[in-house]
Design a protein around this motif. Structure first.
Motif, PDB file in Angstrom:
ATOM      1  N   VAL A  77      84.579  70.186 -11.334  1.00 40.48           N
ATOM      2  CA  VAL A  77      84.108  70.636 -10.020  1.00 40.48           C
ATOM      3  C   VAL A  77      82.596  70.465  -9.943  1.00 40.48           C
ATOM      4  N   LEU A  78      82.145  69.830  -8.856  1.00 42.28           N
ATOM      5  CA  LEU A  78      80.718  69.631  -8.610  1.00 42.28           C
ATOM      6  C   LEU A  78      80.332  70.513  -7.414  1.00 42.28           C
ATOM      7  N   PRO A  79      79.831  71.750  -7.678  1.00 41.89           N
ATOM      8  CA  PRO A  79      79.532  72.667  -6.566  1.00 41.89           C
ATOM      9  C   PRO A  79      78.088  72.544  -6.091  1.00 41.89           C
ATOM     10  N   VAL A  80      77.912  72.431  -4.785  1.00 35.79           N
ATOM     11  CA  VAL A  80      76.578  72.443  -4.178  1.00 35.79           C
ATOM     12  C   VAL A  80      76.648  73.317  -2.925  1.00 35.79           C
ATOM     13  N   ALA A 100      73.513  67.576  -9.804  1.00 33.41           N
ATOM     14  CA  ALA A 100      74.688  68.237 -10.373  1.00 33.41           C
ATOM     15  C   ALA A 100      75.594  67.247 -11.083  1.00 33.41           C
ATOM     16  N   ALA A 101      75.564  65.981 -10.619  1.00 33.98           N
ATOM     17  CA  ALA A 101      76.389  64.956 -11.261  1.00 33.98           C
ATOM     18  C   ALA A 101      75.744  64.426 -12.535  1.00 33.98           C
ATOM     19  N   VAL A 123      78.156  59.280  -7.117  1.00 34.92           N
ATOM     20  CA  VAL A 123      79.298  60.192  -7.022  1.00 34.92           C
ATOM     21  C   VAL A 123      80.564  59.504  -7.518  1.00 34.92           C
ATOM     22  N   THR A 124      80.745  58.236  -7.146  1.00 34.03           N
ATOM     23  CA  THR A 124      81.943  57.533  -7.612  1.00 34.03           C
ATOM     24  C   THR A 124      81.889  57.314  -9.120  1.00 34.03           C
ATOM     25  N   ALA A 125      80.668  57.095  -9.647  1.00 33.88           N
ATOM     26  CA  ALA A 125      80.548  56.944 -11.106  1.00 33.88           C
ATOM     27  C   ALA A 125      80.902  58.256 -11.809  1.00 33.88           C
ATOM     28  N   ALA A 127      82.983  60.510 -10.728  1.00 32.87           N
ATOM     29  CA  ALA A 127      84.413  60.780 -10.607  1.00 32.87           C
ATOM     30  C   ALA A 127      85.276  59.659 -11.166  1.00 32.87           C
ATOM     31  N   ARG A 128      84.684  58.587 -11.726  1.00 33.42           N
ATOM     32  CA  ARG A 128      85.465  57.433 -12.144  1.00 33.42           C
ATOM     33  C   ARG A 128      86.337  57.746 -13.360  1.00 33.42           C
ATOM     34  N   GLY A 129      85.861  58.592 -14.234  1.00 34.98           N
ATOM     35  CA  GLY A 129      86.622  58.849 -15.453  1.00 34.98           C
ATOM     36  C   GLY A 129      87.916  59.585 -15.201  1.00 34.98           C
ATOM     37  N   ALA A 130      87.928  60.518 -14.265  1.00 35.24           N
ATOM     38  CA  ALA A 130      89.111  61.323 -13.979  1.00 35.24           C
ATOM     39  C   ALA A 130      88.959  61.910 -12.587  1.00 35.24           C
ATOM     40  N   PRO A 131      90.057  62.354 -11.945  1.00 35.44           N
ATOM     41  CA  PRO A 131      89.952  62.992 -10.629  1.00 35.44           C
ATOM     42  C   PRO A 131      88.992  64.171 -10.699  1.00 35.44           C
ATOM     43  N   ALA A 132      88.251  64.410  -9.585  1.00 32.34           N
ATOM     44  CA  ALA A 132      87.224  65.455  -9.552  1.00 32.34           C
ATOM     45  C   ALA A 132      87.123  66.026  -8.142  1.00 32.34           C
ATOM     46  N   LEU A 133      86.416  67.149  -8.060  1.00 32.64           N
ATOM     47  CA  LEU A 133      86.266  67.839  -6.776  1.00 32.64           C
ATOM     48  C   LEU A 133      84.789  68.080  -6.496  1.00 32.64           C
ATOM     49  N   LEU A 134      84.326  67.644  -5.295  1.00 32.30           N
ATOM     50  CA  LEU A 134      82.982  67.948  -4.806  1.00 32.30           C
ATOM     51  C   LEU A 134      83.116  69.091  -3.793  1.00 32.30           C
TER      52      LEU A 134
END
Length: 645
Positions: A77-80, A100-101, A123-125, A127-134
């Motif tokens: 999770v990337l919280p802002v 945060a990334a 942001v895509t880099a 989240a590229r390794g695995a699904p993620a949440l912004l």
């Protein structure tokens, strides 16, 4: 520990909690919709989840719960969070996302296309390794440059990336057009709309914090906060240690800063609107709000709609606060002097725009402005206008309603006198009691006029000795230098009328009824009123002096005086005045009965009619009845000496 674990706490809706802010009650269906979308992201799909709602409805709490669910699904999770105080900082949110990334923030502040590309790539880099949440809290405060970057990201979509954003409705933000465009950038967003809690949900929240409590306390908490989660949280926090323990006494200090920060940065016109609304209360129509707040009709309309979208107002012909605790918080920020000033502005505007007198009086009394000298004068002036323009029955009903309220003593005394004058046409007994109270309450400078009205009521009730004594005391009650010649004349005429009606009154100069009638005729025809010349007071001047058809007139005096003139053969011109009396508007039953009786007697005396009509009986209170017939007038207690049998 992952970023998600640092920001979001474990959430279990069924777990006991110590403070309202630790709970997410009544949001099970909303959280289920969010978890379904997160499960799709965990499976490698993309999703945009928008959590919308008014102020204080628990959007941030739902984001925290969603972060815990995402963490449980294995999603980083990337919280802002955006802020109203940083909404004018170009690419401020975009920098925080990149930081945060774990990457360097964009360097080209003025180059929006380059910044969009950098944010998208980083942001895509991430989240590229695995699904993620912004997760973005308070999305409406995002700066314009970052909004363009996010719109670029959302429009293209990234598989395995979920974007979760909370959005407060009713707040324009840095750029409302760009916020709307960003929301529409994704073709299939998941929208979760939050509102206030229902009664059952609020009761669950209260029980979770306080344990079992009486039903009336739960109802009071719900009514005071309107079911708003934030407000309920704040009130529940202060309730256990509050000195009075009364829910309506609890106005948390956090409420007004929360409200003013929300409105000052989002919609500046909203703050003057809520201040005016707190000052005016239930009488706040949009036009009056604009006058008090110093805003145009367009600005007031915009402010009301924005506040309704924020779930702070219930819109309608007269907007009201959705949460009384917010109204109380705003009212406490207005000084007493400013509060009176604002309410007087509203009252004057109501009068200027022709609002019903009852609305003006209710507003002045309910708002407490009647305690202020200018407000008291406005109440009395409005009541006088109402009496002058309304039929007696309607005026009495409205004045009785006003007298049933808590009134300052000077205002109550004035309204007592006005109500009693109107009641003289309807219920003389009740009018006499009200005037007796007014005599006690009034100061010396105002007592003479009320004493004359009181004497009128006693005269109508047949209590002539008491009426005569009151009239004789008027000069003694009037301070030197303040004696009104017109009032003196009215007193003398009323006394002469009493003597003509009952020569046995102690002050009568003679016991011969004919001499008593002659005394009245002498007073009217041969002089003695206002220093009249040898030929006496003209009939038109007498009409103007006694005004028998007016609310404050002396109908019995005019009636008896005209009888005396008729008996003395001085009937010229009386018939036109008798017709003028019965044709006057806004008269009560007693006054009209006297007028019709006099018209009938004048016609009979002048040989215009030969036979009497059917009798009619009018009750004037305290068991006294006046019976009138064409050509005849008699009282069930005393009969004027010149009555036609």
């Amino acid at each position: 520990m992952s970023t998600g674990e640092l920001i979001f706490t474990e959430f279990d809706e069924k777990r006991p909690f110590r403070r309202a802010g630790h709970a997410l009650v009544g949001r099970r269906e909303h959280l289920r919709a969010v978890r379904t979308a997160l499960a799709a992201v965990a499976a490698g799909d993309e999703a945009v989840i928008l959590v919308e709602g008014g102020a204080g409805t628990g959007k941030s709490a739902l984001l925290r719960a969603a972060g815990s669910s995402a963490h449980g699904l294995g999603l980083p999770v990337l919280p802002v969070s955006a802020s109203s105080y940083e909404a004018d900082e170009p690419l401020g949110l975009a920098r925080r996302i990149c930081e945060a990334a774990g990457t360097e923030p964009p360097a080209l502040v003025d180059d929006i296309p380059e910044a969009r590309r950098v944010v998208f790539e980083r942001v895509t880099a991430w989240a590229r390794g695995a699904p993620a949440l912004l997760a973005i809290d308070d999305f409406q405060w995002c700066d314009a440059a970052s909004l363009r970057c996010l719109s670029f990201l959302l429009r293209r979509g990234v598989r395995g990336l979920g974007v979760l954003a909370s959005l407060t409705t009713g707040v324009s933000g840095a750029d409302p057009v760009l916020v709307d465009e960003a929301q529409r950038s994704h073709p299939r967003p998941v929208r979760v709309r939050l509102g206030p809690l229902g009664r059952a949900e609020a009761d669950r929240l209260v029980a979770g914090v306080l344990g079992p409590v009486p039903a009336d306390l739960r109802a009071a908490l719900f009514e005071w906060t309107g079911g708003n989660p934030f407000l309920l949280d704040e009130v529940l926090t202060e309730l256990p240690g509050h000195p009075s323990g009364q829910v309506t006494d609890i106005v948390p200090r956090t409420v007004y800063p929360w409200l003013s920060g929300l409105l000052a940065n989002g919609n500046p016109v909203c703050l003057p609107v809520v201040r005016a609304l707190a000052a005016l209360g239930d009488h706040a129509s949009p036009t009056v709000l604009g006058e008090v707040a110093g805003l145009s009709a367009l600005e007031v309309d915009y402010g009301i709609r924005a506040l309704a979208e924020l779930s702070l107002l219930r819109s309608g012909p007269r907007p009201t606060f959705a949460h009384p605790v917010v109204e109380a918080a705003v009212a406490r920020q207005i000084t007493p002097h400013e509060l009176v000033r604002l309410r007087l502005v509203g009252a004057r505007w109501l009068v200027t725009t022709g609002a019903p007198e009852t609305s003006v009086i209710s507003y002045l009394v309910d708002s407490g402005v009647a305690d202020h000298p200018e407000g008291a004068e406005l109440v009395v002036a409005t009541a006088r206008g109402m009496v002058d323009r309304s039929p007696p029955e309607e005026a009495v009903a409205r004045l009785r309603d006003a007298l049933s309220r808590r009134l300052p003593l000077p205002v109550r005394t004035e309204l007592l006198q006005l109500c009693a004058r109107a009641e003289l046409d309807l219920d003389v007994g009740l009018a006499e009691r009200r005037l007796g109270e007014a005599v006690v309450l009034l100061g010396c400078s105002r007592r003479p006029a009320v004493l004359v009205d009181h004497a009128r009521a006693l005269h109508a009730l047949g209590r002539l000795d008491e009426a005569a004594r009151l009239l004789c005391s008027v000069d003694a009650e009037t301070p030197a230098g303040e004696r009104d010649p017109a009032l003196r004349d009215r007193v003398r005429l009323e006394l002469a009328t009493i003597v003509a009606g009952d020569p046995a009154v102690a002050m009568a100069p003679t016991s011969d009824p004919r001499d008593a009638v002659a005394a009245v005729v002498h007073l009217l025809v041969d002089g003695g009123v206002r220093g009249a010349p040898r030929h006496g007071l003209a009939l038109g001047d007498l009409w103007d002096l006694l005004t028998p058809a007016a609310p404050d007139g002396l109908p019995l005096t005019w009636f008896t005086a005209v009888r005396a003139l008729l008996s003395a053969g001085e009937g010229a011109g009386l018939l036109s005045y008798a017709r003028l009396w019965v044709s006057a508007a806004r008269q009560g039953t007693l006054r009209l009965a006297l007028g019709h009786a006099q018209l009938a007697e004048a016609l009979f005396r002048l040989d215009r009619i030969r036979c009497a009509g059917p009798p009619s009986t009018t009750c004037c209170g305290s068991g006294r009845r006046w019976t009138t017939r064409a050509g005849a007038f008699r009282s069930s207690r005393r009969c004027p000496p010149s009555s036609t049998r």
